[in-house]
Design an enzyme around this catalytic site. Structure first.
Site, mmCIF file in Angstrom:
data_model
loop_
_atom_site.group_PDB
_atom_site.id
_atom_site.type_symbol
_atom_site.label_atom_id
_atom_site.label_comp_id
_atom_site.label_asym_id
_atom_site.label_seq_id
_atom_site.Cartn_x
_atom_site.Cartn_y
_atom_site.Cartn_z
ATOM 1 N N PHE A 42 0.823 -1.211 0.000
ATOM 2 C CA PHE A 42 0.000 0.000 0.000
ATOM 3 C C PHE A 42 0.853 1.255 0.000
ATOM 4 O O PHE A 42 0.583 2.223 0.709
ATOM 5 C CB PHE A 42 -0.950 -0.022 1.207
ATOM 6 C CG PHE A 42 -1.799 -1.246 1.233
ATOM 7 C CD1 PHE A 42 -2.759 -1.473 0.258
ATOM 8 C CD2 PHE A 42 -1.607 -2.206 2.209
ATOM 9 C CE1 PHE A 42 -3.527 -2.617 0.265
ATOM 10 C CE2 PHE A 42 -2.375 -3.360 2.228
ATOM 11 C CZ PHE A 42 -3.333 -3.570 1.257
ATOM 12 N N CYS A 43 1.866 1.260 -0.816
ATOM 13 C CA CYS A 43 2.819 2.359 -0.924
ATOM 14 C C CYS A 43 2.653 3.009 -2.299
ATOM 15 O O CYS A 43 2.260 2.349 -3.262
ATOM 16 C CB CYS A 43 4.242 1.794 -0.766
ATOM 17 S SG CYS A 43 5.570 2.988 -0.992
ATOM 18 N N GLY A 44 2.971 4.269 -2.381
ATOM 19 C CA GLY A 44 2.914 4.948 -3.673
ATOM 20 C C GLY A 44 3.894 4.371 -4.688
ATOM 21 O O GLY A 44 3.719 4.553 -5.897
ATOM 22 N N THR A 49 4.407 1.062 -4.988
ATOM 23 C CA THR A 49 4.006 -0.322 -5.264
ATOM 24 C C THR A 49 3.942 -0.635 -6.762
ATOM 25 O O THR A 49 4.306 -1.749 -7.156
ATOM 26 C CB THR A 49 2.669 -0.647 -4.563
ATOM 27 O OG1 THR A 49 2.845 -0.424 -3.155
ATOM 28 C CG2 THR A 49 2.240 -2.080 -4.787
#
Length: 183
Positions: free
Chosen positions: A60-62, A64
């Site tokens: 859930f990271c920018g 990803t």
């Protein structure tokens, strides 16, 4: 007779030296649980003597979407021996605590085929030994999708921050240098 014995001992000692040179580098000592599997990954058996890219990941990271570029990288260079290893981590509070969900992001959403571990610590005193050694040779991850390029001898050639994409020219140059190290 004693000269013959010395000659035999000298010859045998030269046969032992190559075996010692093939020992597992400190970086790759240990095992981790494979993502969504009962299997364990023996890091030495899987990666020793091969060029390697290690990435700490989060679902859930920018950053990803970099999974897609990492998979392209893996497909492009795997015939030349390159291995890619993804290590999900919640150290930066952007990974699911459910391995099924993590696996879905990796395997279904992004089509990852390179090895992935179960969620691990990658920073601090409880970090996976692999990441402790990466930090000792370069620096600890400062965020998700930090990338480490490792040569065939188990030495970090270069580390790259999260913002470096898998198609970045400097990153690709380091990968090609790692591939050349196995020759």
């Amino acid at each position: 007779m004693w000269r013959f014995t010395l000659l035999v001992v000298a010859l045998l000692s030269t046969w032992v030296i190559p075996a010692q040179a093939d020992e597992c580098p400190a970086l790759l000592q240990g095992e981790v649980q494979k993502l969504r599997s009962e299997e364990r990954i023996d890091l030495c058996a899987q990666f020793a003597g091969k060029p390697l890219v290690v990435v700490n990941t989060a679902s859930f990271c920018g950053f990803t979407p970099q999974f897609k570029g990492l998979e392209v990288l893996y497909q492009r260079y795997k015939a030349q021996g390159l291995q890619v290893f993804g290590v999900p981590s919640d150290d930066f509070r952007q990974e699911s605590d459910n391995s099924e969900e993590t696996a879905k992001v990796c395997y279904v959403n992004y089509g990852v085929t390179f090895p992935m571990s179960e969620t691990q610590r990658v920073t601090g005193s409880e970090a996976l030994p692999l990441f402790k050694e990466l930090a000792a040779q370069s620096q600890a991850p400062r965020w998700n999708f930090s990338k480490y390029v490792i040569d065939a001898k188990g030495k970090v050639i270069a580390s790259f921050p999260s913002s470096t994409t898998p198609d970045d020219p400097a990153f690709l140059a380091a990968v090609e240098q790692a591939i050349a190290s196995q020759r």
